[in-house]
Design an enzyme around this catalytic site. Structure first.
Site, PDB file in Angstrom:
ATOM      1  N   LYS A 121       0.833  -1.208   0.000  1.00 31.24           N
ATOM      2  CA  LYS A 121       0.000   0.000   0.000  1.00 31.24           C
ATOM      3  C   LYS A 121       0.864   1.253   0.000  1.00 31.24           C
ATOM      4  O   LYS A 121       0.621   2.207  -0.760  1.00 31.24           O
ATOM      5  CB  LYS A 121      -0.930  -0.012   1.204  1.00 31.24           C
ATOM      6  CG  LYS A 121      -1.897   1.178   1.261  1.00 31.24           C
ATOM      7  CD  LYS A 121      -1.532   2.107   2.408  1.00 31.24           C
ATOM      8  CE  LYS A 121      -2.502   3.263   2.518  1.00 31.24           C
ATOM      9  NZ  LYS A 121      -2.153   4.151   3.640  1.00 31.24           N
ATOM     10  N   ASP A 139      -6.640   0.975   1.381  1.00 33.24           N
ATOM     11  CA  ASP A 139      -6.508   0.843   2.828  1.00 33.24           C
ATOM     12  C   ASP A 139      -7.829   0.315   3.381  1.00 33.24           C
ATOM     13  O   ASP A 139      -8.742  -0.040   2.639  1.00 33.24           O
ATOM     14  CB  ASP A 139      -6.126   2.177   3.466  1.00 33.24           C
ATOM     15  CG  ASP A 139      -7.158   3.276   3.212  1.00 33.24           C
ATOM     16  OD1 ASP A 139      -8.257   2.976   2.681  1.00 33.24           O
ATOM     17  OD2 ASP A 139      -6.876   4.432   3.541  1.00 33.24           O
TER      18      ASP A 139
END
Length: 217
Positions: A121, A139
């Site tokens: 991420k 997320d």
């Protein structure tokens, strides 16, 4: 509403609400963005932005950060949480950047993911926001909204990222992931909406009777 209709509506509505998508984390270049994103793990962007001025006054590039004492870094970033791990990661990734890349953050997903403290991420955020390379960082907030909006049945962020990339054209990814985050913070919060409250949820599923339970990321 069919899935392709939901996709078209979501794209249009988010563009109206958030025509501009400024990066929430204060930074001046790929290195300071990388460090800020690393600090944002389990910490709000607002808190990170309060901390980074002091940290970057100490060192705002890999060459200057690498020789810093890890305890001094930890003392500065302590309010962000997980400071022992994050301080070691910041120092070590800075050393690696100096050793392997002459202090420059590589414009390469695999190389970024090899750095300490940098997961998929974080690497995706840097690739999209620092280098403009199409990526779709997912997320827990994006994961939650994607489930509420019927865009994925993924049980984790990896599956959700795959589904969103398949649904939305690549040219929208970098802007869209920020638009979804902004909307989730303002309208479709974890406790403020259960899939039956906010505008997008009620438009996509006007007849939803029960709260939408999110599969945990």
């Amino acid at each position: 509403m069919l899935k392709q209709d939901r996709v078209a509506y979501i794209l249009e509505r988010l563009q109206v609400l958030y025509p501009e998508t400024p990066v929430p984390l204060d930074h001046k270049d790929p290195y300071t963005l990388l460090v800020a994103v690393l600090l944002s793990a389990q910490c709000t962007d607002e808190r990170v932005n309060q901390i980074t001025p002091e940290l970057f006054a100490l060192a705002d590039n890999a060459h200057d950060m690498a020789p810093q004492d890890v305890d001094e870094i930890r003392d500065i970033i302590r309010p962000c949480g997980l400071s022992p791990q994050k301080s070691k990661a910041i120092k070590r990734l800075s050393e690696i950047l100096v050793e392997r890349y002459n202090g420059v953050v590589p414009e390469d997903m695999d190389a970024l993911e090899e750095l300490p403290g940098v997961g998929h991420k974080t690497a995706s955020v840097v690739m999209s926001q620092a280098f403009g390379v199409p990526a779709f960082p997912v997320d827990t907030h994006i994961h939650r909204l994607a489930q509420r909006w019927g865009l994925t049945s993924g049980k984790n962020v990896v599956q959700t990222e795959r589904d969103l990339k398949r649904l939305f054209p690549e040219e929208y990814w970098n802007r869209l992931h920020l638009q979804i985050i902004f909307y989730g913070r303002e309208y479709c919060t974890a406790r403020g909406c259960d899939g039956r409250v906010c505008e997008i949820c009620t438009t996509c599923y006007p007849d939803r009777k029960h709260p939408k339970k999110t599969q945990k990321a």
